[in-house]
Design an enzyme around this catalytic site. Structure first.
Site, PDB file in Angstrom:
ATOM      1  N   TRP A 184      39.285  31.209  43.045  1.00 30.72           N
ATOM      2  CA  TRP A 184      38.243  32.131  43.028  1.00 30.72           C
ATOM      3  C   TRP A 184      37.021  31.631  43.065  1.00 30.72           C
ATOM      4  O   TRP A 184      36.535  30.562  42.567  1.00 30.72           O
ATOM      5  CB  TRP A 184      38.303  33.078  41.872  1.00 30.72           C
ATOM      6  CG  TRP A 184      37.033  34.194  42.070  1.00 30.72           C
ATOM      7  CD1 TRP A 184      37.069  35.424  42.566  1.00 30.72           C
ATOM      8  CD2 TRP A 184      35.860  34.015  41.550  1.00 30.72           C
ATOM      9  NE1 TRP A 184      35.963  35.791  42.676  1.00 30.72           N
ATOM     10  CE2 TRP A 184      35.041  35.181  41.837  1.00 30.72           C
ATOM     11  CE3 TRP A 184      35.210  33.056  40.685  1.00 30.72           C
ATOM     12  CZ2 TRP A 184      33.715  35.282  41.421  1.00 30.72           C
ATOM     13  CZ3 TRP A 184      33.860  33.079  40.116  1.00 30.72           C
ATOM     14  CH2 TRP A 184      32.977  34.158  40.573  1.00 30.72           C
ATOM     15  N   GLU A 225      42.137  34.990  44.824  1.00 33.75           N
ATOM     16  CA  GLU A 225      41.436  36.059  44.142  1.00 33.75           C
ATOM     17  C   GLU A 225      40.294  36.453  45.070  1.00 33.75           C
ATOM     18  O   GLU A 225      39.551  35.779  45.410  1.00 33.75           O
ATOM     19  CB  GLU A 225      41.154  35.665  42.813  1.00 33.75           C
ATOM     20  CG  GLU A 225      40.423  37.045  42.150  1.00 33.75           C
ATOM     21  CD  GLU A 225      40.270  36.692  40.609  1.00 33.75           C
ATOM     22  OE1 GLU A 225      39.687  37.483  40.252  1.00 33.75           O
ATOM     23  OE2 GLU A 225      40.303  35.452  40.283  1.00 33.75           O
ATOM     24  N   LYS A 227      37.202  39.347  45.970  1.00 37.77           N
ATOM     25  CA  LYS A 227      36.279  40.217  45.066  1.00 37.77           C
ATOM     26  C   LYS A 227      35.309  41.068  45.924  1.00 37.77           C
ATOM     27  O   LYS A 227      35.175  40.598  47.247  1.00 37.77           O
ATOM     28  CB  LYS A 227      35.060  39.232  44.343  1.00 37.77           C
ATOM     29  CG  LYS A 227      34.401  39.854  43.546  1.00 37.77           C
ATOM     30  CD  LYS A 227      33.615  38.988  42.424  1.00 37.77           C
ATOM     31  CE  LYS A 227      32.798  39.545  41.137  1.00 37.77           C
ATOM     32  NZ  LYS A 227      32.345  38.789  40.172  1.00 37.77           N
ATOM     33  N   ASP A 260      42.533  41.268  40.770  1.00 33.83           N
ATOM     34  CA  ASP A 260      41.474  41.765  39.750  1.00 33.83           C
ATOM     35  C   ASP A 260      41.337  42.990  39.541  1.00 33.83           C
ATOM     36  O   ASP A 260      40.508  43.320  40.574  1.00 33.83           O
ATOM     37  CB  ASP A 260      40.462  40.610  39.316  1.00 33.83           C
ATOM     38  CG  ASP A 260      39.675  40.704  38.310  1.00 33.83           C
ATOM     39  OD1 ASP A 260      39.304  41.976  38.062  1.00 33.83           O
ATOM     40  OD2 ASP A 260      39.387  39.953  37.692  1.00 33.83           O
ATOM     41  N   HIS A 263      37.741  43.967  40.714  1.00 37.07           N
ATOM     42  CA  HIS A 263      37.326  43.404  41.901  1.00 37.07           C
ATOM     43  C   HIS A 263      37.308  44.284  43.320  1.00 37.07           C
ATOM     44  O   HIS A 263      37.618  43.719  44.473  1.00 37.07           O
ATOM     45  CB  HIS A 263      37.847  41.945  42.106  1.00 37.07           C
ATOM     46  CG  HIS A 263      37.423  41.088  41.412  1.00 37.07           C
ATOM     47  ND1 HIS A 263      37.558  39.594  41.579  1.00 37.07           N
ATOM     48  CD2 HIS A 263      36.701  40.929  40.182  1.00 37.07           C
ATOM     49  CE1 HIS A 263      36.967  38.829  40.526  1.00 37.07           C
ATOM     50  NE2 HIS A 263      36.530  39.634  39.739  1.00 37.07           N
ATOM     51  N   HIS A 287      44.811  39.827  37.242  1.00 34.07           N
ATOM     52  CA  HIS A 287      43.992  39.984  36.195  1.00 34.07           C
ATOM     53  C   HIS A 287      43.336  41.070  35.677  1.00 34.07           C
ATOM     54  O   HIS A 287      42.861  42.048  36.388  1.00 34.07           O
ATOM     55  CB  HIS A 287      42.561  39.087  36.812  1.00 34.07           C
ATOM     56  CG  HIS A 287      42.735  37.592  36.658  1.00 34.07           C
ATOM     57  ND1 HIS A 287      41.675  36.713  36.933  1.00 34.07           N
ATOM     58  CD2 HIS A 287      43.782  36.842  36.300  1.00 34.07           C
ATOM     59  CE1 HIS A 287      42.217  35.428  36.888  1.00 34.07           C
ATOM     60  NE2 HIS A 287      43.427  35.612  36.391  1.00 34.07           N
ATOM     61  N   ASP A 295      32.106  44.994  38.558  1.00 31.06           N
ATOM     62  CA  ASP A 295      32.803  44.093  38.000  1.00 31.06           C
ATOM     63  C   ASP A 295      32.352  43.444  36.657  1.00 31.06           C
ATOM     64  O   ASP A 295      31.751  42.440  36.701  1.00 31.06           O
ATOM     65  CB  ASP A 295      33.188  42.955  39.039  1.00 31.06           C
ATOM     66  CG  ASP A 295      34.233  42.011  38.301  1.00 31.06           C
ATOM     67  OD1 ASP A 295      34.897  42.213  37.415  1.00 31.06           O
ATOM     68  OD2 ASP A 295      33.904  40.677  38.714  1.00 31.06           O
ATOM     69  N   ASP A 297      33.556  43.237  33.593  1.00 32.10           N
ATOM     70  CA  ASP A 297      34.469  42.628  32.616  1.00 32.10           C
ATOM     71  C   ASP A 297      34.380  43.274  31.271  1.00 32.10           C
ATOM     72  O   ASP A 297      34.332  42.469  30.439  1.00 32.10           O
ATOM     73  CB  ASP A 297      34.359  40.745  32.632  1.00 32.10           C
ATOM     74  CG  ASP A 297      34.654  40.255  34.097  1.00 32.10           C
ATOM     75  OD1 ASP A 297      35.777  40.613  34.361  1.00 32.10           O
ATOM     76  OD2 ASP A 297      33.822  39.766  34.875  1.00 32.10           O
ATOM     77  N   ASP A 328      41.426  39.122  31.683  1.00 26.56           N
ATOM     78  CA  ASP A 328      39.975  38.425  32.098  1.00 26.56           C
ATOM     79  C   ASP A 328      38.795  39.599  31.742  1.00 26.56           C
ATOM     80  O   ASP A 328      38.624  40.186  32.578  1.00 26.56           O
ATOM     81  CB  ASP A 328      40.144  38.503  33.538  1.00 26.56           C
ATOM     82  CG  ASP A 328      38.743  37.530  34.306  1.00 26.56           C
ATOM     83  OD1 ASP A 328      37.846  37.212  33.323  1.00 26.56           O
ATOM     84  OD2 ASP A 328      38.676  37.324  35.476  1.00 26.56           O
TER      85      ASP A 328
END
Length: 421
Positions: A184, A225, A227, A260, A263, A287, A295, A297, A328
């Site tokens: 990523w 990955e 995004k 993810d 993302h 993830h 995003d 997290d 993640d």
């Protein structure tokens, strides 16, 4: 009759084998990300430098891990308070340098020996280990990495990616479990670019060169990955969803896709994407995080989307190894260890909740067009005695069944974390 026995009987009425569900869950690995414990800082650059690549950690709660020893001690607390099978998930910037392995080297020169102490840590705890090359927070980000028009920059990061392949092979061989190696980057532009194609062609070529490094695909599972955007790359991200998925599809003999769930656009859900991807890919990686508006997290919750992700993993047969589950997130506004534990336990809860669904009966209702029964059953299942099964599962794993685990973390904070000044 105990509450668990009553719950077991109720689920049996629904056609669910509770003991089988628990057995499956106990053998499903969840990969725990090391970067929650130190705010993604790592050990290879100045820990006081700002993060780059669109990554941002908010908060300054006491007790951030500053050394490998402190980080490992924190992880041990997480392992002891969470049920189920775990793996570690390392970023390359968590290499450990000492006199025994020759001291510090730059990321393009990393070797397996710089992760030998992590291997020892994992072996002693029966853990496998996943790996991530670190394409951010480094002077050689210009700010692009694998898509940079500067060939010197791009060469540096390609060498880093190849080093990560070799390290991943080492981790898999030493620990006896496949290593998911995730590529990523935060490459992109803050405002509208004049050339969208060039960076993507360079990025594709860079990944091709990285994956030309020899490895055993049964042991090393490279991922790409995607995004949507990040801080500083709001207008254009090189590794978009379309790019990453297309790359994985064109290289299925050496690469798998990774999603993810932070993302994508806010109205997209990864739960719906899981069966779509598994219709074509033998394996996928996840993830699991929690994006709030973007995003961000946030710590994983036992919320609707986490439950839906878990349901799709179970319904699609993903617990046979087809779906690689990793977490993640990184929150520095609360006790970091508590944040870790909360997310891990919630992922476990979601998987157990999914395993306790009478999936075949629900599918039959759908296939027969009995959508009324399907709706009613889905709603009634929400108040089935799931909590009693969760408590039994935790007790069988030797971990606290309820919020009592927080007292242990609070004591650890007083005894250990508060003294890290």
């Amino acid at each position: 009759m105990t509450r668990f026995e009553q719950a077991k009987a109720r689920y049996a009425e629904l056609g669910v084998d509770v003991e089988k569900a628990i057995s499956l869950l106990k053998n499903t690995p969840i990969s725990i990300h090391c970067w929650q414990g130190d705010d993604v800082r790592g050990f290879d650059t100045d820990p006081n430098k700002p993060l780059t690549g669109g990554i941002q950690t908010t908060g300054n709660y006491i007790g951030r891990a500053r050394t490998p020893e402190e980080l490992m001690a924190d992880i041990d607390v997480v392992l002891k308070l969470c049920p189920g099978m775990k793996k570690m998930n390392l970023h390359a910037n968590y290499a450990i340098f000492d006199d025994e392995n020759g001291g510090w080297v730059d990321r393009n020169k990393l070797e397996p020996k710089h992760f030998a102490k992590w291997v020892k840590f994992c072996k002693e705890r029966g853990l496998g280990c996943d790996f991530n090359p670190t394409f951010f927070s480094h002077p050689m980000c210009d700010p692009l990495t694998l898509s940079s028009p500067n060939e010197e920059t791009r060469k540096f990061w390609i060498e880093h990616g190849k080093a990560a392949i070799r390290i991943s092979q080492y981790l898999a061989e030493e620990l006896g479990q496949p290593c998911v190696m995730n590529i990523w980057t935060g490459d992109g532009y803050k405002d509208i670019p004049a050339d969208r194609m060039g960076p993507r062609e360079r990025y594709r070529d860079s990944i091709d060169q990285i994956l030309s490094e020899p490895f055993d695909f049964d042991k090393v599972k490279p991922c790409v990955e995607s995004k949507v955007f990040g801080i500083g790359v709001e207008a254009y991200t090189v590794g978009s969803a379309e790019f990453s998925l297309a790359y994985a599809a064109a290289n299925m003999d050496k690469c798998i896709p990774l999603m993810d769930n932070g993302h994508y656009h806010p109205t997209e859900v990864v739960s719906d994407k899981i069966p779509a991807m598994l219709a074509f890919f033998p394996e996928i990686a996840l993830h699991v995080t929690r994006g709030v508006r973007w995003d961000s997290d946030h710590v994983v919750l036992f919320d609707d989307e986490t439950k839906e992700i878990a349901k799709e993993i179970v319904r699609c047969g993903g617990l046979d190894g087809r779906v690689k589950i990793a977490l993640d997130y990184f929150d520095a506004s609360i006790n970091r260890v508590a944040a870790w534990i909360t997310g891990v336990r919630n992922m476990e809860k979601a998987l157990l909740f999914a395993l306790l669904q009478p999936t075949e009966a629900l599918k039959k209702m759908q296939d027969e067009g009995d959508m009324t029964s399907l709706l009613v059953m889905q709603e009634e299942l929400k108040t089935a005695p799931f909590g009693d099964v969760w408590e039994y599962y935790c007790e069988s794993e030797g971990v606290p069944a309820n919020e009592s685990w927080l007292a242990t973390v609070k004591q650890y904070e007083a005894d250990v974390l508060a003294k890290r000044v």
